[in-house]
Write an enzyme that holds these catalytic residues in place. Structure first.
Site, PDB file in Angstrom:
ATOM      1  N   CYS A 122      35.551  -3.148 -19.769  1.00 41.06           N
ATOM      2  CA  CYS A 122      36.573  -4.280 -20.396  1.00 41.06           C
ATOM      3  C   CYS A 122      37.984  -4.602 -19.544  1.00 41.06           C
ATOM      4  O   CYS A 122      37.645  -5.242 -18.161  1.00 41.06           O
ATOM      5  CB  CYS A 122      37.028  -4.061 -21.605  1.00 41.06           C
TER       6      CYS A 122
ATOM      7  N   GLU B 248      31.453   2.403 -24.998  1.00 41.99           N
ATOM      8  CA  GLU B 248      31.903   3.570 -25.370  1.00 41.99           C
ATOM      9  C   GLU B 248      31.892   3.636 -26.886  1.00 41.99           C
ATOM     10  O   GLU B 248      31.806   4.616 -27.576  1.00 41.99           O
ATOM     11  CB  GLU B 248      33.310   3.919 -24.602  1.00 41.99           C
TER      12      GLU B 248
ATOM     13  N   HIS C  44      32.099  -3.199 -24.561  1.00 41.59           N
ATOM     14  CA  HIS C  44      32.572  -1.766 -24.875  1.00 41.59           C
ATOM     15  C   HIS C  44      31.519  -1.024 -25.234  1.00 41.59           C
ATOM     16  O   HIS C  44      31.355  -0.247 -26.396  1.00 41.59           O
ATOM     17  CB  HIS C  44      33.736  -1.801 -26.081  1.00 41.59           C
TER      18      HIS C  44
END
Ligand code: MN
Length: 257
Positions: free
Chosen positions: A111, A219, A217
Site C-alpha cells: 500500500c 497482511e 493489504h
C-alpha cells in the site's frame, strides 16, 4: 537463524491526550512470523546513523501501509484532498528503500509502502484518485465499509510476473483501502498488475532481487480471505534467507583466501 525482516513503523495516537506510539498493525508482524522471519520494527524517528546500524543487520525490508506521502518528495504541491503526512517516516523510509534496492535486499512493499518504493526510485503518485483519476471504482471501499478483509476488486496480473507465479493465479480478488496510487513509474521498476480501471496495483523490480509492491493489504488477507498470499510472504522471507546464506558463504570464501 531466522532472517531479520525490518518492518517500517509509524507514529500513532491511541487518544488525543497521550504521547504518540511507535508501531505497525499486527497483521504485518504475524505474517512475517508465520513465514519464518524475525520481525524487526523500525522506528520512524531514527537518524541516519542509527538507521544505518539497524539496516546493516537486516536481510529484508517490509514497507508497511499508512498515511499519504509528502508530494514534495516527487516535486508536486499538495493537492487539496491530500491527507495527513508523516515527515519523519517519509525521511526514514526514503533512505531505507534506496539502500535496500541498491544492495539487492529483499523488499516487500504494501500500500503506502508500494507508493514509497515508487517515489524513492523517482516515480510519482496520484495524490487523490477520486479527483484525479476517471473511474467508477471505489478504491476506498474497505475504508467506507470499515472492513480490511473484504475482497473488493480483481488484481489483473501479468501471467509472467513473479506475483502470479507465487500466488498461482493471475486474477486474485483483493481488498482496497487507498485514495492514492502510482502515476509515473520509478526506475528499475515495472508494472505487473492493475485494477480493472487501469490503476497500477502491483509492481516488481526489473533485476534479480525480490522487489515486489502491491497496493492491496495482503497482511489482512493471508490468514483467511485468501491464504495464497502466505506464499508471497514466505517467498519474500525465503529470498531474504537465501541472500543471508549466500553472503555468509561469500564471507567464508574471503576468509579462506
Ligand atoms: Mn484498489
Amino acid at each position: 537463524m531466522r532472517p531479520l525482516i525490518g518492518i517500517s513503523c509509524r507514529l500513532a495516537q491511541d487518544n488525543t491526550w497521550s504521547p504518540a506510539l511507535v508501531g505497525v498493525r499486527r497483521g504485518y508482524v504475524d505474517a512475517i512470523l508465520a513465514a519464518g522471519g524475525m520481525p524487526v520494527l523500525i522506528p520512524p524517528q531514527l537518524d541516519q546513523s542509527a538507521l544505518q546500524a539497524m539496516y546493516e543487520l537486516l536481510d529484508g525490508v517490509l514497507l508497511s501501509g499508512g498515511a499519504d506521502i509528502d508530494p514534495g518528495l516527487y516535486g508536486e504541491e499538495p493537492h487539496p484532498q491530500l491527507g495527513a503526512v508523516e515527515p519523519e517516516r517519509d525521511a526514514t523510509e526514503l533512505v531505507l528503500t534506496r539502500w535496500a534496492v541498491a544492495d539487492g535486499k529483499a523488499v516487500l512493499a504494501i500500500c503506502r509502502g508500494m507508493q514509497m518504493l515508487n517515489v524513492a526510485l523517482g516515480g510519482t503518485l496520484y495524490q487523490d484518485l477520486p479527483s484525479q483519476y476517471l473511474s467508477s471504482f471505489d478504491h476506498e471501499a474497505g475504508v467506507n465499509q470499515q472492513t480490511w478483509r473484504q475482497p473488493d476488486h480483481v488484481l489483473m496480473l501479468d501471467e509472467s510476473s513473479r506475483l502470479a507465479e507465487v500466488l498461482r493465479t493471475a486474477t486474485p480478488v483483493v481488498n482496497s483501502l487507498h485514495h492514492q496510487a502510482l502515476k509515473d513509474i520509478g526506475s528499475t521498476l515495472k508494472v505487473v498488475g492493475r485494477a480493472p480501471d487501469g490503476v497500477v496495483e502491483a509492481i516488481e523490480g526489473t533485476g534479480e532481487a525480490f522487489v515486489v509492491g502491491v497496493q492491496c493489504h495482503p497482511e489482512e488477507l493471508w490468514q483467511a480471505t485468501d491464504t495464497r498470499w502466505q506464499h508471497v510472504f514466505r517467498t519474500f522471507v525465503d529470498a531474504a534467507a537465501y541472500r543471508r546464506t549466500n553472503q555468509q558463504h561469500d564471507m567464508t570464501a574471503t576468509l579462506v583466501r
